[in-house]
Design an enzyme around this catalytic site. Structure first.
Site, PDB file in Angstrom:
ATOM      1  CE1 TYR A  50      -3.432  -3.331   0.332  1.00  0.00           C
ATOM      2  CE2 TYR A  50      -3.400  -2.176   2.481  1.00  0.00           C
ATOM      3  CZ  TYR A  50      -3.955  -3.385   1.812  1.00  0.00           C
ATOM      4  OH  TYR A  50      -4.705  -4.108   1.324  1.00  0.00           O
ATOM      5  CG  LEU A 190     -18.504  -0.758   2.327  1.00  0.00           C
ATOM      6  CD1 LEU A 190     -18.253   1.000   2.561  1.00  0.00           C
ATOM      7  CD2 LEU A 190     -19.703  -1.125   3.260  1.00  0.00           C
ATOM      8  CB  ILE A 228     -11.366  -4.292   6.907  1.00  0.00           C
ATOM      9  CG1 ILE A 228     -10.256  -5.117   5.912  1.00  0.00           C
ATOM     10  CG2 ILE A 228      -9.912  -5.125   8.660  1.00  0.00           C
ATOM     11  CD1 ILE A 228      -9.108  -5.515   5.228  1.00  0.00           C
ATOM     12  CB  SER A 231     -14.683   5.378   5.064  1.00  0.00           C
ATOM     13  OG  SER A 231     -14.736   7.107   5.335  1.00  0.00           O
ATOM     14  CG  ASN A 240     -18.495   2.830   7.496  1.00  0.00           C
ATOM     15  OD1 ASN A 240     -18.781   2.709   7.072  1.00  0.00           O
ATOM     16  ND2 ASN A 240     -16.558   3.225   6.277  1.00  0.00           N
TER      17      ASN A 240
HETATM   18  P1  NAD Z   1     -14.528  -0.713   1.212  1.00  0.00           P
HETATM   19  O1  NAD Z   1     -15.364  -2.191   0.345  1.00  0.00           O
HETATM   20  O2  NAD Z   1     -13.498  -0.378   2.296  1.00  0.00           O
HETATM   21  O3  NAD Z   1     -14.807   0.334   0.279  1.00  0.00           O
HETATM   22  C1  NAD Z   1     -14.380   1.591   0.263  1.00  0.00           C
HETATM   23  C2  NAD Z   1     -15.509   2.268  -1.038  1.00  0.00           C
HETATM   24  O4  NAD Z   1     -16.505   2.745  -0.494  1.00  0.00           O
HETATM   25  C3  NAD Z   1     -14.204   3.816  -1.018  1.00  0.00           C
HETATM   26  O5  NAD Z   1     -15.015   3.986  -2.152  1.00  0.00           O
HETATM   27  C4  NAD Z   1     -15.534   4.617   0.108  1.00  0.00           C
HETATM   28  O6  NAD Z   1     -15.042   6.126  -0.107  1.00  0.00           O
HETATM   29  C5  NAD Z   1     -16.505   4.024  -0.017  1.00  0.00           C
HETATM   30  N1  NAD Z   1     -16.999   4.233   1.376  1.00  0.00           N
HETATM   31  C6  NAD Z   1     -16.996   3.707   2.619  1.00  0.00           C
HETATM   32  N2  NAD Z   1     -17.880   3.830   3.260  1.00  0.00           N
HETATM   33  C7  NAD Z   1     -19.174   4.003   2.930  1.00  0.00           C
HETATM   34  C8  NAD Z   1     -20.185   4.626   3.519  1.00  0.00           C
HETATM   35  N3  NAD Z   1     -20.625   4.400   4.897  1.00  0.00           N
HETATM   36  N4  NAD Z   1     -20.542   4.624   2.604  1.00  0.00           N
HETATM   37  C9  NAD Z   1     -20.578   5.305   1.272  1.00  0.00           C
HETATM   38  N5  NAD Z   1     -19.164   4.218   0.721  1.00  0.00           N
HETATM   39  C10 NAD Z   1     -18.834   4.101   1.086  1.00  0.00           C
HETATM   40  O7  NAD Z   1     -12.907  -1.354   0.060  1.00  0.00           O
HETATM   41  P2  NAD Z   1     -11.680  -1.623   0.179  1.00  0.00           P
HETATM   42  O8  NAD Z   1     -11.044  -0.584   0.282  1.00  0.00           O
HETATM   43  O9  NAD Z   1     -11.767  -1.869  -1.309  1.00  0.00           O
HETATM   44  O10 NAD Z   1     -11.309  -2.473   1.128  1.00  0.00           O
HETATM   45  C11 NAD Z   1     -11.069  -2.437   2.353  1.00  0.00           C
HETATM   46  C12 NAD Z   1      -9.519  -2.839   2.533  1.00  0.00           C
HETATM   47  O11 NAD Z   1      -9.645  -4.414   2.330  1.00  0.00           O
HETATM   48  C13 NAD Z   1      -9.026  -1.910   1.493  1.00  0.00           C
HETATM   49  O12 NAD Z   1      -8.948  -0.744   2.559  1.00  0.00           O
HETATM   50  C14 NAD Z   1      -7.554  -3.194   2.367  1.00  0.00           C
HETATM   51  O13 NAD Z   1      -7.375  -2.885   3.688  1.00  0.00           O
HETATM   52  C15 NAD Z   1      -8.173  -4.000   2.669  1.00  0.00           C
HETATM   53  N6  NAD Z   1      -7.794  -4.817   1.625  1.00  0.00           N
HETATM   54  C16 NAD Z   1      -7.209  -6.234   1.386  1.00  0.00           C
HETATM   55  C17 NAD Z   1      -7.210  -7.010   0.010  1.00  0.00           C
HETATM   56  C18 NAD Z   1      -5.837  -8.138  -0.069  1.00  0.00           C
HETATM   57  O14 NAD Z   1      -5.685  -8.700  -0.913  1.00  0.00           O
HETATM   58  N7  NAD Z   1      -5.776  -8.262   1.400  1.00  0.00           N
HETATM   59  C19 NAD Z   1      -7.319  -6.631  -1.107  1.00  0.00           C
HETATM   60  C20 NAD Z   1      -8.280  -5.047  -1.037  1.00  0.00           C
HETATM   61  C21 NAD Z   1      -8.487  -4.618   0.365  1.00  0.00           C
END
Ligand code: NAD
Length: 273
Positions: A50, A190, A228, A231, A240
């Protein structure tokens, strides 16, 4: 309300809800992490790839929250797999974080074509024994990968962090986790908002006065997963975290189950390298 915690199979506890910081720019990561910790978050999900581990460490120190109350996760990237490369990669992460140890270190992806994940796992076992990481787990592992590392080393990961959202519910893998004593942790919880307008989500949101995102996060909590969401807005962070004062009914959980389409947002762990 402080986040609930789940017990890991090595006896340690993990907060059920945390902040993911994928795609949070390094320049603003410290502020986002500190803001999250100040409003009650205790789990921050980072990773070497990241590119914001220094900001994560800085945010933890700036928050004013005692370090021993905070659960920090990092991950070993694909190019660093293999026993010695992993030892070096984790030391480099700790250096960027400016921490003596982290609460959890994961293998980020299995990368089956490189066939190094068992050696990588042995390195994490050693780092745990040496106290450089408190708990060890994996991410994006399929059942075969999990069974292989457990079969070859006897050490069960505490967590498998997988893509999990209403369109990709992973029921079979979650059952295996339950049988093995592995906590499921949901990434992209989400689902890029693709289910926000689905009838079961909308109807539960109307009944409870919560947002679609909160209904979906509550669904993860009731599945027993750690979750996790990411935002960077303080209101979004607070929203959240605020999913512990209502409950989805059995009927609402069943209606959510019917949203599964086995559709991924992210890459396929069998081929991603
Ligand atoms: P997420 O599902 O958390 O969604 C993030 C998106 O949703 C952002 O655009 C955000 O602005 C929006 N959002 C957040 N809260 C909201 C709300 N209450 N209402 C409306 N929209 C909202 O997606 P993500 O970031 O892809 O996944 C979360 C975390 O998972 C990542 O930050 C990372 O730490 C982890 N991750 C891990 C892997 C892996 O391979 N292990 C891959 C992807 C992500």
């Amino acid at each position: 309300m402080p986040p609930q915690r789940l017990r890991l199979n090595d006896g340690h506890m993990i907060p059920q809800i945390g902040l993911g910081i994928w795609q949070v720019p390094e320049a603003t990561t410290a502020d986002t992490v500190a803001a999250a910790l100040r409003i009650g978050y205790r789990l921050i999900d980072g990773a070497a790839i990241y590119g914001n581990e220094a900001g994560l460490g800085e945010g933890v120190r700036a928050s004013g929250v005692p370090r021993d109350e905070i659960f920090v996760t990092t991950k070993v990237w694909n190019s660093e797999q293999g026993h010695d490369a992993t030892l070096r990669a984790v030391e480099a992460s700790l250096k960027r974080l400016d921490m003596d140890s982290v609460e959890l270190c994961l293998i980020h992806w299995p990368v089956p074509e490189r066939n190094l994940y068992v050696d990588t796992w042995r390195a994490l076992i050693r780092l745990k024994e040496e106290g450089r990481v408190r708990s060890i787990g994996v991410s994006n592992f399929m059942g075969d990968h999990l069974e292989r590392i457990i079969g070859e080393t006897g050490t069960v990961p505490v967590v498998n962090q997988i893509e999990l959202n209403p369109r990709l519910q992973q029921a079979e893998l979650r059952d295996l986790h339950d049988r093995l004593g592995v906590v499921t942790q949901s990434w992209t919880p989400l689902g890029q908002g693709r289910s926000f307008d689905a009838a079961p989500v909308r109807e539960a949101a109307e009944r409870t006065g919560k947002s679609p995102a909160q209904v979906i996060l509550r669904w993860h909590v009731q599945l027993g997963a750690s979750v996790i969401p990411r935002s960077t807005r303080v209101e979004g962070l607070a929203e959240n975290l605020d999913v512990l004062d209502f409950t989805l009914t059995a009927e609402e959980m069943a209606a959510m189950a019917a949203l599964n389409e086995n559709q991924r947002c992210g890459p396929d762990p069998l081929t991603f390298a």
